[in-house]
Scaffold this active site. Sequence first.
Site, PDB file in Angstrom:
ATOM      1  N   LYS A  20       0.838  -1.210   0.000  1.00  0.00           N
ATOM      2  CA  LYS A  20       0.000   0.000   0.000  1.00  0.00           C
ATOM      3  C   LYS A  20       0.869   1.254   0.000  1.00  0.00           C
ATOM      4  CE  LYS A  20      -1.838   1.488   4.061  1.00  0.00           C
ATOM      5  NZ  LYS A  20      -1.463   2.886   4.320  1.00  0.00           N
ATOM      6  N   ASN A  21       1.843   1.286   0.893  1.00  0.00           N
ATOM      7  CA  ASN A  21       2.610   2.519   1.069  1.00  0.00           C
ATOM      8  C   ASN A  21       3.594   2.790  -0.070  1.00  0.00           C
ATOM      9  OD1 ASN A  21       1.184   2.900   3.371  1.00  0.00           O
ATOM     10  ND2 ASN A  21       2.873   2.459   4.789  1.00  0.00           N
TER      11      ASN A  21
HETATM   12  C1  UD1 Z   1       4.294   6.706   6.671  1.00  0.00           C
HETATM   13  C2  UD1 Z   1       3.448   5.486   6.450  1.00  0.00           C
HETATM   14  C3  UD1 Z   1       2.911   4.946   7.779  1.00  0.00           C
HETATM   15  C4  UD1 Z   1       4.054   4.705   8.747  1.00  0.00           C
HETATM   16  C5  UD1 Z   1       4.955   5.932   8.847  1.00  0.00           C
HETATM   17  C6  UD1 Z   1       6.208   5.692   9.671  1.00  0.00           C
HETATM   18  C7  UD1 Z   1       2.517   5.881   4.261  1.00  0.00           C
HETATM   19  C8  UD1 Z   1       1.311   6.189   3.443  1.00  0.00           C
HETATM   20  N1  UD1 Z   1       2.332   5.843   5.584  1.00  0.00           N
HETATM   21  O1  UD1 Z   1       3.462   7.717   7.244  1.00  0.00           O
HETATM   22  O2  UD1 Z   1       2.220   3.722   7.527  1.00  0.00           O
HETATM   23  O3  UD1 Z   1       3.527   4.433  10.028  1.00  0.00           O
HETATM   24  O4  UD1 Z   1       5.373   6.351   7.533  1.00  0.00           O
HETATM   25  O5  UD1 Z   1       6.949   4.640   9.151  1.00  0.00           O
HETATM   26  O6  UD1 Z   1       3.590   5.639   3.736  1.00  0.00           O
HETATM   27  N2  UD1 Z   1       6.346  14.307  11.408  1.00  0.00           N
HETATM   28  C9  UD1 Z   1       6.455  15.630  11.784  1.00  0.00           C
HETATM   29  N3  UD1 Z   1       6.370  16.594  10.808  1.00  0.00           N
HETATM   30  C10 UD1 Z   1       6.181  16.287   9.488  1.00  0.00           C
HETATM   31  C11 UD1 Z   1       6.075  14.928   9.118  1.00  0.00           C
HETATM   32  C12 UD1 Z   1       6.159  13.948  10.105  1.00  0.00           C
HETATM   33  O7  UD1 Z   1       6.626  15.950  12.954  1.00  0.00           O
HETATM   34  O8  UD1 Z   1       6.106  17.186   8.656  1.00  0.00           O
HETATM   35  C13 UD1 Z   1       6.399  13.247  12.449  1.00  0.00           C
HETATM   36  C14 UD1 Z   1       5.082  12.480  12.552  1.00  0.00           C
HETATM   37  O9  UD1 Z   1       4.167  13.146  13.373  1.00  0.00           O
HETATM   38  C15 UD1 Z   1       5.524  11.148  13.136  1.00  0.00           C
HETATM   39  C16 UD1 Z   1       6.912  10.972  12.515  1.00  0.00           C
HETATM   40  O10 UD1 Z   1       7.326  12.255  12.057  1.00  0.00           O
HETATM   41  O11 UD1 Z   1       5.628  11.226  14.523  1.00  0.00           O
HETATM   42  C17 UD1 Z   1       6.951   9.996  11.367  1.00  0.00           C
HETATM   43  O12 UD1 Z   1       6.030  10.359  10.383  1.00  0.00           O
HETATM   44  P1  UD1 Z   1       6.244  10.038   8.842  1.00  0.00           P
HETATM   45  O13 UD1 Z   1       7.469   9.205   8.664  1.00  0.00           O
HETATM   46  O14 UD1 Z   1       6.159  11.309   8.079  1.00  0.00           O
HETATM   47  O15 UD1 Z   1       4.973   9.141   8.535  1.00  0.00           O
HETATM   48  P2  UD1 Z   1       3.975   9.227   7.317  1.00  0.00           P
HETATM   49  O16 UD1 Z   1       4.715   9.535   6.061  1.00  0.00           O
HETATM   50  O17 UD1 Z   1       2.809  10.058   7.671  1.00  0.00           O
END
Ligand code: UD1
Length: 414
Positions: A20-21
């Site tokens: 999915k991701n």
């Molecule tokens: C993606 C995955 C999700 C997985 C996650 C971590 C997809 C569609 N989803 O989510 O299944 O659980 O990676 O492996 O691929 N953060 C910030 N600021 C930002 C962006 C992120 O503070 O601008 C923080 C988030 O709140 C979180 C952490 O960074 O605590 C990790 O998030 P991130 O790696 O960005 O996850 P997603 O891309 O949303």
Amino acid sequence: MIRILGGRRLDGEVRISGAKNAALPAIFASLLTPEPLVLHNVPKLLDVETAVELVQALGKEVHWSNGTLRITGGEELRPEAPAELVQRMRASFLVLGPLVARIGQAKVALPGGCALGPRPVDFHLQGLARLGAQVEVGNGAVQAKATRLRGARVYLDFPSVGATEQLLLAGALAPGETVIVNPAREPEVVELAVLLQKMGAEVRWDLDRVTIRGTPRLSGAEHTIIPDRIEAGTYLLAGAITGGRVRALSVCPEHLRAFLDRLELAGAAIEVGPDWVEVQGPPRPKAVDFRTWPYPGFPTDLQPPMVALLARAEGRSTVTETVYAARFGHVEPLLQMGARIQVMGNVLVVEGVERLRGAQVEATDIRAGAALVLAALAAEGVSFVRGEHHLARGYENLGEKLCGLGAQVWEEQG
Ligand code: UD1
């Protein structure tokens, strides 16, 4: 609602679907070009359907048959992503970068909080601003404009999967070099880079950074989505938690290393082939400590399912969640099933119990739902898992696949 009669040892083989991701950002990459993008091994999931609806709403045409998506058209794109689709799925926010890179403007609703706790998009916005976009946040939406993006250097405070993907997507159409220091290295991110390379961008990975050299026009491409490592981990845990034997086919074992290491410490016997992994569960798992970490660490998406296994282990396990502040939606329902788990900040202390018992429980997100299904498979008696739409967001043919392994699972209305 999913009804599960627990206590059956699972035995057999299960074919793992496309990730999915990896599929979601690949679908959004279609916005970068008017040429056809053909994606194979795309799983039929609610989240993938949302991504398809979104690119259609923005002006693309999508033809879906037998796991292959053919995305065409979109000489002209619309700049506004419908708020309803962005709120349905956070990954929709990834259209911001491609739209502003391709047509110079975009308006996308803020995804807001979710069941995993606050998930800001500040890294995405700061990064796009570095590339030259004027970014404004107001009235629950982000508006970005740029006459032309250009390559720049961006440092990420945390190796965010989404922010790295956002910047790779935007950087692919930005002339010059975009350097992302401290990028995410999840296999799905690396796959997006491979796809962007096929479309004409140049990508180089170094120890602490990824560099993408963009081009003003990208071409179409044909690409096969990698296997879903989280789905694979979930079925292997289904084998382990029931003391059964499950072989996951069509997987990339390399992507599962940290997880398999902990599963082995929990007492499972593991055999690995070129594209399969087999797990033989112990009669009762052993307690294991682990902490989630960006790849190649233990994936946060397998934390809830792994906690289900440890809930019936012999001894006390300590689980530290470092990726999300509050990813513990599975704890309360697991307690209802007889588990003994204490939440201490971002740490779970799991006192294993010999037997879990069937209960009526509710899934609050995809992986919490997976944890409840696993617990139900091992529990005594019948469980009812509500919130099954969360499971349909991330697991293709879940009921059918589990039944194929000998589980007693029924998908019911109501
Ligand atoms: C993606 C995955 C999700 C997985 C996650 C971590 C997809 C569609 N989803 O989510 O299944 O659980 O990676 O492996 O691929 N953060 C910030 N600021 C930002 C962006 C992120 O503070 O601008 C923080 C988030 O709140 C979180 C952490 O960074 O605590 C990790 O998030 P991130 O790696 O960005 O996850 P997603 O891309 O949303």
